[in-house]
Write an enzyme that holds these catalytic residues in place. Structure first.
Site, PDB file in Angstrom:
ATOM      1  N   TYR A   1       0.850  -1.191   0.000  1.00 43.76           N
ATOM      2  CA  TYR A   1       0.000   0.000   0.000  1.00 43.76           C
ATOM      3  C   TYR A   1       0.887   1.243   0.000  1.00 43.76           C
ATOM      4  CZ  TYR A   1      -3.790  -3.143   1.511  1.00 43.76           C
ATOM      5  OH  TYR A   1      -4.715  -4.163   1.613  1.00 43.76           O
ATOM      6  N   SER A   2       0.747   2.045  -1.031  1.00 42.06           N
ATOM      7  CA  SER A   2       1.596   3.236  -1.210  1.00 42.06           C
ATOM      8  C   SER A   2       3.078   2.871  -1.179  1.00 42.06           C
ATOM      9  CB  SER A   2       1.295   4.316  -0.156  1.00 42.06           C
ATOM     10  OG  SER A   2       0.021   4.879  -0.350  1.00 42.06           O
TER      11      SER A   2
END
Length: 327
Positions: free
Chosen positions: A59-60
């Site tokens: 995530y990111s």
């Protein structure tokens, strides 16, 4: 906020888990909230009694773990929160920067701990099944992660039930750490996990923590056959959701959700979440929020109990789907 055991384990988690894919860096996706924008969501979740937080290294590209880790260290003591993260998808360069090999798992857990700023995670999950790595290699590596004190428990996510059963059996055969949780794709417009995975988890005492319980916002009822984009930046640009939902049958289910919500005087998203919360075997749906009202609505859904007639009305138009979300 009620707390329940995660499967047969002794780990107590809140009935809602806050998913944190939305928090991290806009350089990854335009709809991501940055660190300062994310803090109010984590603070409100803690105030409401949510102790369970789910993230992943991808995530990111790691920024979500950094944002979540800093916020939780600032707002709560380590013993008060249950931190879950995941590995599998590519985050590093080269052929060993993904998957469930021993090399990648050992590198991934150390990277996650560094970004989160903690000595251990409570739940370390494999984000998907890796057909390119022997399951014995994966399971022994995960067992060693637990024995090294870097994770308290291990969990898994979307795969076929036979794959999960094989992994649990192999862990038992070798005396390695078993999975205590399964994170499947499950909501009112995708119920294929009711066939095998959820019954298997109930039989084996595995906690079920579904991802996308609102079908990436599709069940919020603000998308129509003519206007398929929602009200948020994410919903307007989410090609993944369009690949999974938006069939004629899916819209029929949403129409039913909207109708029940009107009768009850609540939000459609609350009806859809209440349905998941009270299905057999469900421990804690993983909810995401990019607006504080979305989080408040999720918390409010805990107080909604659907009767048998309402449940049957919601479920009746469901059409079987091809397998979605395993890759």
């Amino acid at each position: 906020m009620q707390s329940v055991n995660l499967g047969k384990s002794g780990l107590k988690v809140s009935r809602l888990c806050l998913g944190t894919m939305t928090y991290g860096s806009k350089s990854w996706r335009p709809w991501i909230l940055d660190e300062e924008e994310s803090k109010p969501f984590l603070r409100r979740a803690l105030e409401a009694g949510i102790n369970f937080f789910d993230t992943a290294d991808m995530y990111s590209i790691g920024a979500s773990e950094e944002v979540v880790g800093r916020a939780l260290r600032e707002m709560a003591s380590r013993e008060e929160v249950v931190i879950a993260t995941k590995c599998f998808f590519a985050i590093g360069k080269g052929p060993n920067g993904r998957g469930l090999s021993r090399k990648h798992i050992m590198d991934a857990i150390d990277g996650s701990l560094r970004r989160l700023g903690v000595e251990y995670v409570d739940l370390y999950q494999i984000h998907r099944f890796d057909p390119e790595t022997p399951i014995e290699e994966t399971l022994e590596a995960l067992h060693d992660v637990v024995k090294a004190g870097k994770a308290r428990y291990i969990g898994a996510s979307s795969m076929y039930a036979w794959q999960f059963a094989k992994m649990q059996y192999t862990a038992d055969l070798h005396g390695w750490t078993r999975f205590v949780s399964m994170q499947p794709h499950y909501n009112l417009v995708y119920r294929e996990e009711e066939r095998e995975m959820i019954p298997f988890c109930i039989d084996q005492g595995v906690g079920v923590i579904p991802w996308s319980p609102l079908a990436r916002g599709f069940l919020a009822g603000n998308r129509t056959r003519e206007k398929q984009g929602g009200e948020t930046e994410r919903s307007k640009s989410d090609e993944y959701a369009h690949d999974m939902y938006y069939s004629a049958g899916d819209f029929e289910v949403v129409d039913r959700v909207v109708e029940v919500a009107k009768r009850r005087g609540v939000k459609p998203a609350q009806i859809a979440l209440a349905w998941v919360l009270h299905k057999p075997g469900i421990t804690a749906p993983i909810v995401g929020a990019s607006k504080l009202q979305q989080l408040e609505d999720a918390i409010g859904a805990l107080d909604i109990r659907l009767d048998a007639e309402e449940t049957a009305f919601l479920e009746e138009p469901y059409q079987p789907h091809a397998v979605l979300g395993h890759r």
